[in-house]
Write a protein that holds these residues in place. Structure first.
Motif, short mmCIF file in Angstrom:
data_model
loop_
_atom_site.label_atom_id
_atom_site.label_comp_id
_atom_site.label_asym_id
_atom_site.label_seq_id
_atom_site.Cartn_x
_atom_site.Cartn_y
_atom_site.Cartn_z
N ASN A 1 0.82 -1.22 0.00
CA ASN A 1 0.00 0.00 0.00
C ASN A 1 0.85 1.26 0.00
O ASN A 1 0.34 2.38 0.10
CB ASN A 1 -0.95 0.01 1.20
CG ASN A 1 -0.21 0.17 2.54
OD1 ASN A 1 1.02 0.01 2.60
ND2 ASN A 1 -0.96 0.47 3.59
N GLY A 2 2.18 1.07 -0.10
CA GLY A 2 3.08 2.21 -0.15
C GLY A 2 3.58 2.66 1.21
O GLY A 2 4.39 3.58 1.29
N CYS A 3 3.10 2.03 2.29
CA CYS A 3 3.50 2.39 3.65
C CYS A 3 4.09 1.17 4.34
O CYS A 3 3.60 0.05 4.17
CB CYS A 3 2.29 2.89 4.45
SG CYS A 3 1.35 4.22 3.66
N ASP A 4 5.12 1.39 5.16
CA ASP A 4 5.68 0.25 5.87
C ASP A 4 4.76 -0.17 7.00
O ASP A 4 3.86 0.56 7.42
CB ASP A 4 7.09 0.57 6.39
CG ASP A 4 7.11 1.69 7.43
OD1 ASP A 4 6.45 1.54 8.47
OD2 ASP A 4 7.77 2.71 7.19
N ALA A 5 4.99 -1.39 7.51
CA ALA A 5 4.08 -1.98 8.48
C ALA A 5 4.02 -1.19 9.79
O ALA A 5 2.97 -1.11 10.42
CB ALA A 5 4.49 -3.43 8.77
N ARG A 6 5.14 -0.58 10.18
CA ARG A 6 5.12 0.21 11.43
C ARG A 6 4.13 1.36 11.33
O ARG A 6 3.30 1.55 12.22
CB ARG A 6 6.52 0.74 11.75
CG ARG A 6 6.52 1.73 12.92
CD ARG A 6 7.91 2.22 13.25
NE ARG A 6 7.88 3.36 14.15
CZ ARG A 6 7.64 3.31 15.46
NH1 ARG A 6 7.41 2.14 16.02
NH2 ARG A 6 7.62 4.39 16.20
N ASN A 7 4.21 2.13 10.25
CA ASN A 7 3.30 3.25 10.11
C ASN A 7 1.86 2.78 9.88
O ASN A 7 0.91 3.43 10.34
CB ASN A 7 3.75 4.17 8.97
CG ASN A 7 4.87 5.09 9.40
OD1 ASN A 7 4.67 6.00 10.18
ND2 ASN A 7 6.07 4.85 8.88
N ASP A 8 1.70 1.65 9.22
CA ASP A 8 0.35 1.08 9.08
C ASP A 8 -0.26 0.81 10.45
O ASP A 8 -1.44 1.09 10.69
CB ASP A 8 0.41 -0.24 8.29
CG ASP A 8 0.47 -0.02 6.79
OD1 ASP A 8 0.16 1.09 6.33
OD2 ASP A 8 0.83 -0.98 6.07
N MET A 9 0.55 0.24 11.36
CA MET A 9 0.04 -0.09 12.69
C MET A 9 -0.21 1.16 13.54
O MET A 9 -1.17 1.21 14.31
CB MET A 9 1.00 -1.03 13.42
CG MET A 9 1.15 -2.40 12.77
SD MET A 9 -0.43 -3.27 12.51
CE MET A 9 -0.77 -2.90 10.79
N LEU A 10 0.64 2.16 13.39
CA LEU A 10 0.40 3.42 14.11
C LEU A 10 -0.91 4.05 13.66
O LEU A 10 -1.70 4.53 14.48
CB LEU A 10 1.57 4.38 13.90
CG LEU A 10 2.89 4.00 14.58
CD1 LEU A 10 4.00 4.96 14.16
CD2 LEU A 10 2.74 3.99 16.10
N ARG A 11 -1.15 4.04 12.35
CA ARG A 11 -2.41 4.62 11.85
C ARG A 11 -3.61 3.78 12.31
O ARG A 11 -4.67 4.33 12.60
CB ARG A 11 -2.40 4.71 10.32
CG ARG A 11 -1.45 5.75 9.77
CD ARG A 11 -1.78 6.12 8.32
NE ARG A 11 -2.12 4.96 7.51
CZ ARG A 11 -1.23 4.15 6.95
NH1 ARG A 11 0.06 4.38 7.12
NH2 ARG A 11 -1.61 3.12 6.22
N ARG A 12 -3.43 2.47 12.40
CA ARG A 12 -4.53 1.61 12.82
C ARG A 12 -4.84 1.75 14.31
O ARG A 12 -6.02 1.78 14.71
CB ARG A 12 -4.18 0.14 12.52
CG ARG A 12 -5.30 -0.85 12.83
CD ARG A 12 -4.80 -2.30 12.83
NE ARG A 12 -3.90 -2.56 13.97
CZ ARG A 12 -3.31 -3.73 14.18
NH1 ARG A 12 -3.48 -4.73 13.33
NH2 ARG A 12 -2.52 -3.90 15.24
N PHE B 1 5.54 -12.95 8.28
CA PHE B 1 5.28 -13.13 9.71
C PHE B 1 5.64 -11.86 10.48
O PHE B 1 4.88 -11.40 11.34
CB PHE B 1 6.09 -14.31 10.23
CG PHE B 1 5.99 -14.52 11.71
CD1 PHE B 1 4.98 -15.31 12.24
CD2 PHE B 1 6.89 -13.93 12.59
CE1 PHE B 1 4.87 -15.51 13.62
CE2 PHE B 1 6.79 -14.12 13.96
CZ PHE B 1 5.78 -14.91 14.47
N ALA B 2 6.79 -11.30 10.20
CA ALA B 2 7.27 -10.13 10.95
C ALA B 2 6.48 -8.88 10.64
O ALA B 2 6.56 -7.90 11.42
CB ALA B 2 8.74 -9.89 10.62
N ASN B 3 5.72 -8.85 9.56
CA ASN B 3 4.96 -7.67 9.17
C ASN B 3 3.46 -7.92 9.11
O ASN B 3 2.71 -7.10 8.59
CB ASN B 3 5.45 -7.17 7.80
CG ASN B 3 6.88 -6.65 7.84
OD1 ASN B 3 7.14 -5.50 8.12
ND2 ASN B 3 7.83 -7.54 7.56
N ASP B 4 3.03 -9.05 9.65
CA ASP B 4 1.62 -9.44 9.62
C ASP B 4 0.83 -8.63 10.65
O ASP B 4 1.11 -8.71 11.85
CB ASP B 4 1.50 -10.93 9.91
CG ASP B 4 0.09 -11.47 9.68
OD1 ASP B 4 -0.87 -10.68 9.69
OD2 ASP B 4 -0.04 -12.69 9.48
#
Length: 255
Positions: free
Chosen positions: A99-110, A178-181
């Motif tokens: 989606n163009g965003c790394d998993a860390r920022n995805d989780m912060l937004r979530r 696994f690490a980004n799930d």
């Protein structure tokens, strides 16, 4: 007579008594009607127990799906940590959903609310927000910068724990997933995450006991998804949480 029919009859009789009273005053007919109302009220059955009793009665059933999922997981001893490095699960945060965003920022937004995003990053980089932390049941302000570590992204099943319980058999792509799930990721209080380290449920549970059900449900779901195993102590700890503390839908298995 059913409770519903009794209630309706009481209402009808009382209404009739009121009408008679308004038309004729206190008459013999009115007196007889009120005597009937009093008698029915005295003999009417007690109302059914509140919904809370029904929920408690379904305790065992509500926890069953998670216990069934738990039963599918292999039980073995912890393998040696030999060969483990963070890079075995990919270097840093990735963007597996593209989606163009790394998993860390995805989780912060979530997981944060009142999120402030950095301009020019296509809505990806989180500058600030507020976390209602599941680990501590406290509110934490997140601000990107020197104090970013106040909020960390936890791997609910730690990478090192996974490595010692089957992840060595996964190929590189599977370990990166696994690490980004998102199923295995949660924004949490930084110090609590640090105290957890690579512990499993047998040796560490969040300070907030109200989150224990969700916590062990997510760990169980992750291990089931990636076909990782548990130790006897870990399985017993999770089973204990479910049977003792999870009386509602939080005990359901997570797909």
């Amino acid at each position: 007579m059913s409770t519903r029919r009794t209630t309706r009859l009481l209402a009808a009789l009382a209404g009739g008594a009121v009408v008679l009273s308004s038309l004729t005053g206190c008459t013999a007919a009115e007196s007889i009607l009120w005597d009937i109302v009093d008698e029915l009220e005295a003999t009417a059955p007690e109302p059914a127990p509140a919904a809370e009793s029904d929920a408690n009665a379904g305790f065992a059933e509500s926890g069953e799906p998670l216990l069934e999922q738990l039963a599918t997981i292999d039980i073995k001893g912890r393998a040696p940590k030999t060969g483990y490095e963070r890079d075995e699960f990919g270097s840093g945060w990735r963007d597996p959903d593209r989606n163009g965003c790394d998993a860390r920022n995805d989780m912060l937004r979530r997981d944060l609310r009142d999120v402030e995003l950095k301009e020019g990053t296509n809505g990806c980089v989180v500058l600030a927000g507020t976390l209602d932390d599941a680990f501590t049941a406290t509110e934490i302000d997140f601000v990107r910068g020197p104090n970013s570590g106040d909020v960390q992204i936890d791997h609910l099943v730690a990478l090192s724990d996974a490595w010692q319980k089957g992840a060595q058999r996964l190929d590189e792509e599977e370990r990166v997933l696994f690490a980004n799930d998102p199923l295995n990721l949660l924004a949490v209080d930084g110090p609590s995450n640090s105290s957890k380290g690579d512990a499993d449920a047998a040796t560490w549970l969040p300070p907030n006991r109200g989150f224990w059900c969700d916590y062990v449900a997510r760990q169980t779901a992750v291990k089931a998804k990636y076909e990782l195993w548990m130790t006897v102590a870990e399985r017993d700890a999770i089973e204990g949480v479910v049977t003792e503390r999870c009386p509602d839908a939080r005990a359901l298995a997570i797909d």
